[in-house]
Design a protein around this motif. Sequence first.
Motif, PDB file in Angstrom:
ATOM      1  N   GLN A 177      51.039  42.683  37.278  1.00  0.00           N
ATOM      2  CA  GLN A 177      51.110  41.594  38.080  1.00  0.00           C
ATOM      3  C   GLN A 177      49.891  41.059  38.821  1.00  0.00           C
ATOM      4  OE1 GLN A 177      50.944  44.698  39.309  1.00  0.00           O
ATOM      5  NE2 GLN A 177      52.084  45.135  40.968  1.00  0.00           N
ATOM      6  N   ALA A 178      50.178  39.852  39.284  1.00  0.00           N
ATOM      7  CA  ALA A 178      49.170  39.259  40.092  1.00  0.00           C
ATOM      8  C   ALA A 178      49.274  39.392  41.571  1.00  0.00           C
ATOM      9  CB  ALA A 178      48.921  37.681  39.786  1.00  0.00           C
ATOM     10  N   THR A 179      48.483  39.719  42.496  1.00  0.00           N
ATOM     11  CA  THR A 179      48.792  39.930  43.779  1.00  0.00           C
ATOM     12  C   THR A 179      47.758  38.643  44.551  1.00  0.00           C
ATOM     13  OG1 THR A 179      47.037  41.471  44.312  1.00  0.00           O
ATOM     14  CG2 THR A 179      49.189  42.396  43.560  1.00  0.00           C
ATOM     15  N   VAL A 180      48.351  38.049  45.336  1.00  0.00           N
ATOM     16  CA  VAL A 180      47.693  36.946  46.263  1.00  0.00           C
ATOM     17  C   VAL A 180      47.797  37.270  47.557  1.00  0.00           C
ATOM     18  CG1 VAL A 180      47.577  34.330  46.537  1.00  0.00           C
ATOM     19  CG2 VAL A 180      48.667  35.366  44.131  1.00  0.00           C
ATOM     20  N   THR A 181      46.491  37.387  48.111  1.00  0.00           N
ATOM     21  CA  THR A 181      46.428  37.778  49.588  1.00  0.00           C
ATOM     22  C   THR A 181      45.865  36.453  50.221  1.00  0.00           C
ATOM     23  OG1 THR A 181      46.084  40.064  48.966  1.00  0.00           O
ATOM     24  CG2 THR A 181      45.654  39.231  51.304  1.00  0.00           C
ATOM     25  N   TYR A 182      46.642  36.129  51.186  1.00  0.00           N
ATOM     26  CA  TYR A 182      46.169  34.840  51.873  1.00  0.00           C
ATOM     27  C   TYR A 182      46.073  35.358  53.622  1.00  0.00           C
ATOM     28  CZ  TYR A 182      46.357  29.947  53.888  1.00  0.00           C
ATOM     29  OH  TYR A 182      45.965  28.776  54.652  1.00  0.00           O
ATOM     30  N   MET A 183      45.004  35.101  54.121  1.00  0.00           N
ATOM     31  CA  MET A 183      44.706  35.374  55.474  1.00  0.00           C
ATOM     32  C   MET A 183      44.884  34.325  56.456  1.00  0.00           C
ATOM     33  SD  MET A 183      44.099  38.720  55.244  1.00  0.00           S
ATOM     34  CE  MET A 183      44.052  39.068  57.081  1.00  0.00           C
ATOM     35  N   VAL A 225      41.570  33.200  50.379  1.00  0.00           N
ATOM     36  CA  VAL A 225      42.538  33.765  49.632  1.00  0.00           C
ATOM     37  C   VAL A 225      41.795  34.578  48.505  1.00  0.00           C
ATOM     38  CG1 VAL A 225      42.434  31.692  48.012  1.00  0.00           C
ATOM     39  CG2 VAL A 225      44.557  33.051  48.203  1.00  0.00           C
ATOM     40  N   GLN A 226      42.600  35.683  48.107  1.00  0.00           N
ATOM     41  CA  GLN A 226      41.963  36.435  46.832  1.00  0.00           C
ATOM     42  C   GLN A 226      43.116  36.611  45.930  1.00  0.00           C
ATOM     43  OE1 GLN A 226      42.620  40.718  46.291  1.00  0.00           O
ATOM     44  NE2 GLN A 226      40.209  40.832  46.637  1.00  0.00           N
ATOM     45  N   TRP A 227      42.920  36.003  44.818  1.00  0.00           N
ATOM     46  CA  TRP A 227      44.141  35.912  43.510  1.00  0.00           C
ATOM     47  C   TRP A 227      43.797  36.954  42.748  1.00  0.00           C
ATOM     48  CZ3 TRP A 227      47.597  31.277  43.777  1.00  0.00           C
ATOM     49  CH2 TRP A 227      48.479  31.715  42.841  1.00  0.00           C
ATOM     50  N   MET A 228      44.456  38.168  42.705  1.00  0.00           N
ATOM     51  CA  MET A 228      43.832  39.238  41.602  1.00  0.00           C
ATOM     52  C   MET A 228      44.800  39.305  40.512  1.00  0.00           C
ATOM     53  SD  MET A 228      43.486  43.352  42.334  1.00  0.00           S
ATOM     54  CE  MET A 228      45.312  43.727  42.234  1.00  0.00           C
ATOM     55  N   SER A 229      44.322  39.409  39.401  1.00  0.00           N
ATOM     56  CA  SER A 229      45.353  39.858  38.394  1.00  0.00           C
ATOM     57  C   SER A 229      44.945  40.987  37.786  1.00  0.00           C
ATOM     58  CB  SER A 229      45.155  38.904  37.041  1.00  0.00           C
ATOM     59  OG  SER A 229      45.925  39.119  35.904  1.00  0.00           O
ATOM     60  N   VAL A 236      41.640  27.445  41.587  1.00  0.00           N
ATOM     61  CA  VAL A 236      41.980  28.656  41.027  1.00  0.00           C
ATOM     62  C   VAL A 236      42.990  28.477  39.708  1.00  0.00           C
ATOM     63  CG1 VAL A 236      44.135  30.321  41.791  1.00  0.00           C
ATOM     64  CG2 VAL A 236      42.185  29.571  43.520  1.00  0.00           C
ATOM     65  N   ARG A 237      42.766  29.125  38.857  1.00  0.00           N
ATOM     66  CA  ARG A 237      43.755  28.892  37.541  1.00  0.00           C
ATOM     67  C   ARG A 237      44.204  30.326  37.208  1.00  0.00           C
ATOM     68  NH1 ARG A 237      42.501  24.678  38.593  1.00  0.00           N
ATOM     69  NH2 ARG A 237      41.567  22.951  37.292  1.00  0.00           N
ATOM     70  N   PRO A 238      45.633  30.489  37.709  1.00  0.00           N
ATOM     71  CA  PRO A 238      46.324  31.676  37.379  1.00  0.00           C
ATOM     72  C   PRO A 238      46.823  31.830  35.883  1.00  0.00           C
ATOM     73  CG  PRO A 238      47.302  30.322  39.265  1.00  0.00           C
ATOM     74  CD  PRO A 238      46.264  29.496  38.601  1.00  0.00           C
TER      75      PRO A 238
END
Length: 300
Positions: free
Chosen positions: A64-70, A92-96, A172-174
């Motif tokens: 999965q991807a986890t998207v953390t937005y503070m 934001v951190q968009w981690m795949s 950002v390119r998911p």
Amino acid sequence: MALNMISRSVVKKVLAVETPEGAGALVRRSIGSASLRNLTPFLLLDHFHVSEGAGFPDHPHRGQATVTYMLEGSSRHEDSAGHSGTIKTGGVQWMSAGKGIIHAEMPVHGKNVPEPRGMQLWVDLPKDVKMTEPTYQELNPEDIPVAYPEGKDGNISIKVISGKSHGVESPVRPLGGCWYFHMLMKNGATMFQDIPAGWTAFIYILKGTVSVGESGPVNDAFHTLVLSNADGETGVRLTAATDDTSFVLVAGEPLDQTVFQYGPFVMTNQEEIQKTLMDYRTGRNGFEKAHTWKSKIGNM
């Protein structure tokens, strides 16, 4: 902007109730709860508040991807691939996770520092990219583009975390289609946001009240609103009913695949989960450091 502005409406409304999670954190979970299990491609939505001494120490992910937005405060992160850093307020951190990674997420506390609050979204990866190498896309707050549908002096601003809004596009390119916006609106402000046809979409209200559609009822904070997805609907009309209304609007391309989830591992069938568990136990296929790596921030 779509030529025909035909709005989606609310088809389901879920209140996210604050509950304990992790090492002392409090989260409001809507997607991923018993009330809202299946909303492809979305797996989980947490609105978190982390008190001092709490956090999310070393844990694995796959598929999965986890998207953390503070939203307030900041959070440090560190992983088994050598990445580390801090997500600042508004960043934001968009981690795949791809085929596998172990990481820690530990919010920052201190005197005169706001307690960390934010959003974490899990997005299922298409099955053909679940076993790719992990990737990160990180944006500091100043790097997230902002759209102003009424101009910079208007009543609406839209942080374009991913996707496109009113001529503004995120870098950002998911992996897989996903648009993510943080919208700020003043009382009485109204706008229309395009959403790709056929995509799943929802709203989570952080503050204030908002109505959806041409004459929809007013919805208040901490509710997740699942939007309709009918033929001919080109987007969603949004109207703020109070000043300082704040919410996220997220849309994603649905995936024609089974979700088979075991904790932080998300695959498409039981055999793949069993293989994932074996890979994790034996330190293979993305989990080579599973039993030797320890983060600095999660073991302080």
